[in-house]
Design an enzyme around this catalytic site. Structure first.
Site, mmCIF file in Angstrom:
data_model
loop_
_atom_site.group_PDB
_atom_site.id
_atom_site.type_symbol
_atom_site.label_atom_id
_atom_site.label_comp_id
_atom_site.label_asym_id
_atom_site.label_seq_id
_atom_site.Cartn_x
_atom_site.Cartn_y
_atom_site.Cartn_z
ATOM 1 N N ARG A 61 5.091 4.519 1.678
ATOM 2 C CA ARG A 61 3.950 5.164 2.336
ATOM 3 C C ARG A 61 4.398 6.263 3.289
ATOM 4 N NH1 ARG A 61 2.952 0.036 1.239
ATOM 5 N NH2 ARG A 61 4.040 -0.613 3.111
ATOM 6 N N GLU A 98 12.306 -8.391 7.840
ATOM 7 C CA GLU A 98 11.799 -9.649 8.376
ATOM 8 C C GLU A 98 11.766 -10.743 7.318
ATOM 9 O OE1 GLU A 98 8.158 -6.898 7.882
ATOM 10 O OE2 GLU A 98 10.241 -6.700 8.396
#
Length: 174
Positions: A61, A98
């Site tokens: 993005r 993460e």
């Protein structure tokens, strides 16, 4: 929160347990598909990145946003790609997400980054691992990384700590 920040929060879709259980994914697709949302975000990010010689958009993005910002600023864009997407030779940086490990790459030939003032553009700042890896990658190539600008920052994950002392600008924080 600013008007653009409120628009971002309003048009962001939250997806629970994606891409794996326990992760709350912030989907900016509705924001990017909205002409007013995209224009507001592009204008705000371009204001932050004013003075850049080059925009570095992070896969994927960040490519969309970065290209729009680069066009507004009259500069080029460097696509910071996920590993294995570019032909060799490449500069490569491994890092932790993460929810796993990843690799970022940029071309090792054809683009001289030495001394260029670069702004990093991405969609979401979570743990900061992707932006921190991008900074290391660009600095390895001689770029002067001026800062990073993101659409949305997930403050509970403290991504700013991972990229300190780099200036990070967020259009919205949740």
């Amino acid at each position: 929160m600013s008007d653009v920040g409120e628009l971002i929060v309003e048009l962001t879709r939250t997806v629970e347990d994606f891409p794996q259980p326990g992760v709350q994914f912030c989907d900016l697709s509705p924001l990017l598909a909205d002409r007013h949302g995209l224009a507001a975000v592009t204008d705000a990010l371009a204001e932050i990145g004013a003075g850049a010689d080059l925009i570095a958009g992070i896969d994927a993005r960040g490519f969309l946003l970065g290209a729009a910002v680069a066009t507004r600023l009259g500069v080029g864009i460097l696509a910071v790609r996920k590993g294995g997407k570019l032909p060799p030779p490449v500069f490569r940086e491994e890092y932790r997400l993460e929810y796993g490990n990843a690799v970022l790459e940029i071309p090792a030939e054809g683009i001289d980054l030495t001394g260029r003032r670069v702004w990093i553009i991405d969609d979401v700042l979570a743990t900061g691992g992707t932006v921190a890896a991008t900074v290391r990658l660009l600095q390895t190539c001689g770029a002067a990384v001026a800062g990073a600008a993101v659409v949305l920052e997930l403050t509970a994950l403290d991504g700013r700590a991972a990229v300190a002392p780099l200036p990070v600008h967020s259009l919205a924080r949740v």
